[in-house]
Enzyme design. Structure first.
Site, PDB file in Angstrom:
ATOM      1  N   ARG A  59       0.799  -1.232   0.000  1.00  0.00           N
ATOM      2  CA  ARG A  59       0.000   0.000   0.000  1.00  0.00           C
ATOM      3  C   ARG A  59       0.834   1.286   0.000  1.00  0.00           C
ATOM      4  O   ARG A  59       0.573   2.205  -0.771  1.00  0.00           O
ATOM      5  CB  ARG A  59      -0.937   0.034   1.223  1.00  0.00           C
ATOM      6  CG  ARG A  59      -2.195  -0.757   1.053  1.00  0.00           C
ATOM      7  CD  ARG A  59      -2.579  -1.399   2.361  1.00  0.00           C
ATOM      8  NE  ARG A  59      -1.605  -2.423   2.681  1.00  0.00           N
ATOM      9  CZ  ARG A  59      -1.698  -3.687   2.263  1.00  0.00           C
ATOM     10  NH1 ARG A  59      -2.744  -4.065   1.590  1.00  0.00           N
ATOM     11  NH2 ARG A  59      -0.757  -4.575   2.538  1.00  0.00           N
ATOM     12  N   THR A  60       1.808   1.355   0.887  1.00  0.00           N
ATOM     13  CA  THR A  60       2.533   2.627   1.026  1.00  0.00           C
ATOM     14  C   THR A  60       3.257   2.963  -0.273  1.00  0.00           C
ATOM     15  O   THR A  60       3.166   4.077  -0.793  1.00  0.00           O
ATOM     16  CB  THR A  60       3.515   2.545   2.211  1.00  0.00           C
ATOM     17  OG1 THR A  60       2.791   2.087   3.352  1.00  0.00           O
ATOM     18  CG2 THR A  60       4.137   3.890   2.513  1.00  0.00           C
ATOM     19  N   LYS A  89      26.675  -3.948  -2.312  1.00  0.00           N
ATOM     20  CA  LYS A  89      28.151  -3.861  -2.328  1.00  0.00           C
ATOM     21  C   LYS A  89      28.669  -3.192  -1.073  1.00  0.00           C
ATOM     22  O   LYS A  89      29.857  -2.903  -0.966  1.00  0.00           O
ATOM     23  CB  LYS A  89      28.607  -3.049  -3.549  1.00  0.00           C
ATOM     24  CG  LYS A  89      28.142  -3.616  -4.875  1.00  0.00           C
ATOM     25  CD  LYS A  89      28.482  -2.624  -5.996  1.00  0.00           C
ATOM     26  CE  LYS A  89      27.648  -2.878  -7.230  1.00  0.00           C
ATOM     27  NZ  LYS A  89      27.620  -1.709  -8.119  1.00  0.00           N
ATOM     28  N   ARG A 143      11.126   3.685   3.080  1.00  0.00           N
ATOM     29  CA  ARG A 143      10.779   2.723   4.145  1.00  0.00           C
ATOM     30  C   ARG A 143      12.036   1.930   4.458  1.00  0.00           C
ATOM     31  O   ARG A 143      12.740   1.477   3.542  1.00  0.00           O
ATOM     32  CB  ARG A 143       9.655   1.783   3.722  1.00  0.00           C
ATOM     33  CG  ARG A 143       9.470   0.660   4.741  1.00  0.00           C
ATOM     34  CD  ARG A 143       8.264  -0.193   4.499  1.00  0.00           C
ATOM     35  NE  ARG A 143       7.037   0.529   4.812  1.00  0.00           N
ATOM     36  CZ  ARG A 143       5.834  -0.047   4.824  1.00  0.00           C
ATOM     37  NH1 ARG A 143       5.713  -1.336   4.554  1.00  0.00           N
ATOM     38  NH2 ARG A 143       4.757   0.664   5.116  1.00  0.00           N
ATOM     39  N   HIS A 189       5.145   5.833  11.338  1.00  0.00           N
ATOM     40  CA  HIS A 189       4.544   5.667  10.016  1.00  0.00           C
ATOM     41  C   HIS A 189       3.551   6.832   9.858  1.00  0.00           C
ATOM     42  O   HIS A 189       2.335   6.648   9.855  1.00  0.00           O
ATOM     43  CB  HIS A 189       3.839   4.305   9.954  1.00  0.00           C
ATOM     44  CG  HIS A 189       3.512   3.820   8.577  1.00  0.00           C
ATOM     45  ND1 HIS A 189       3.678   4.597   7.444  1.00  0.00           N
ATOM     46  CD2 HIS A 189       3.011   2.640   8.138  1.00  0.00           C
ATOM     47  CE1 HIS A 189       3.299   3.901   6.387  1.00  0.00           C
ATOM     48  NE2 HIS A 189       2.885   2.711   6.789  1.00  0.00           N
TER      49      HIS A 189
HETATM   50  N1   CP Z   1      -0.386  -0.110   5.772  1.00  0.00           N
HETATM   51  C1   CP Z   1       0.838  -0.329   5.228  1.00  0.00           C
HETATM   52  O1   CP Z   1       1.832   0.315   5.580  1.00  0.00           O
HETATM   53  O2   CP Z   1       0.837  -1.305   4.269  1.00  0.00           O
HETATM   54  P1   CP Z   1       2.119  -1.777   3.466  1.00  0.00           P
HETATM   55  O3   CP Z   1       3.057  -2.427   4.452  1.00  0.00           O
HETATM   56  O4   CP Z   1       1.590  -2.743   2.442  1.00  0.00           O
HETATM   57  O5   CP Z   1       2.741  -0.567   2.854  1.00  0.00           O
END
Ligand code: CP
Length: 308
Positions: free
Chosen positions: A57-58, A86, A107, A135
């Site tokens: 999703r993110t 590397k 991320r 998040h």
């Molecule tokens: N909600 C969320 O962060 O989903 P993902 O881990 O799929 O990005």
């Protein structure tokens, strides 16, 4: 209120007024997110999408957000295909990526990595999740979902259910809801309780907090926010096995809830919400997933200074 050039690392970096401003900008983005209107607002801008940890999703919603606004996307979802293999450091990867783009979405499994990246980068860094840390964009889309579904955030009663220990979304959300004066119930197996500092912080912000270990008496709840047990964050797999499958929302659970109670979930889910709940009026989690697009469009436009 000026967002141009700002990093988005933690929800705590934003005041309540700033959060409401982001939600209002996101509301205006909805027709573009649905493709009912076209936009070239971010034409000529490039977003680097650096995902060192799995995401559906993110990553996809950030990329969709950028593209819906006419911008371009570069990046990776598999760091194994990059020079990190590397031995290149995160700092050098960030310095390199920023010379090719206008904004970085990242991320990373390590808590604090987004804040560290922001120290090296001149372009805005948007944290797409840093380990068990923050998040913030998930938090903003969660607030947007409550605001849209319930008309307002203030005065609602929210239950956070599940892995409240390792779930980064619920730590950010609890703080943000407290900012809006929302009373909360924290429901989890005893091993997965909300960290004490989060509970204390919310109480100090003046909201009522109940801590429970069973899913009973939820008849006065407006929003039930369910989370997955974060298997990947358990130091000991045996500890995970002890709590796996310890709660599940099914049609029976919904017998005594408010008519308009909504169920949210950041997703992915494993088995904590039975699929037959999806067809009920309570299930808001796929609308919540969609809301990631307008909220991330708003953030990109704001930090790039294209929208005030
Ligand atoms: N909600 C969320 O962060 O989903 P993902 O881990 O799929 O990005």
């Amino acid at each position: 209120m000026n967002f141009k050039g700002r990093d988005v690392i933690s929800i705590k970096d934003f005041s309540k007024d700033e959060i409401l401003h982001i939600l209002k900008v996101a509301e205006k983005m909805v027709p573009i997110a649905r493709s009912d209107e076209k936009s070239k607002m971010l034409d000529g801008y490039i977003m680097a999408s650096l995902f060192f940890e799995p995401s559906t999703r993110t990553r996809l919603s950030f990329e969709a957000a950028m593209k819906r606004l006419g911008g371009n996307v570069i990046g990776f979802a598999q760091p194994g295909t990059t020079s990190i293999q590397k031995g290149e450091t995160l700092a050098d990867t960030i310095r390199t990526a920023e010379s090719y783009c206008d904004v970085i979405v990242m991320r990373h499994p390590k808590e604090g990595s987004a804040r560290m990246a922001a120290e090296f980068a001149e372009v805005p860094i948007i944290n797409g999740g840093d380990g068990a840390g923050h998040h913030p964009t998930q938090c903003l889309l969660d607030l947007f979902t409550i605001w849209k579904e319930k008309g307002k955030i203030e005065g609602k009663k929210v239950a956070l259910l599940g892995d409240l220990k390792y779930g980064r979304t619920v730590h950010s959300l609890a703080y943000a809801l407290a900012l809006f004066g929302v009373d909360m119930v924290f429901i989890s197996p005893p091993e997965l309780q909300m960290p004490k500092e989060v509970v204390e912080e919310c109480k100090e912000m003046g909201v009522n907090i109940e801590v429970k270990s069973t899913l009973e008496d939820i008849g006065d709840i407006d929003v039930l926010y369910v989370t997955r047990i974060q298997k990947e964050r358990f130091p000991d797999p045996e500890e995970y096995k002890k709590v796996a499958g310890s709660y599940r929302i099914d049609l029976h659970t919904l017998k005594n809830v408010k008519e308009d109670m909504i169920i949210m979930h950041p997703l992915p889910r494993v088995d904590e919400i039975s699929p037959d709940v999806d067809a009920t009026k309570h299930a808001a989690y796929f609308r919540q997933t969609f809301n990631g697009v307008p909220v991330r469009m708003a953030l990109l436009a704001l930090v790039l200074g294209v929208v005030k």
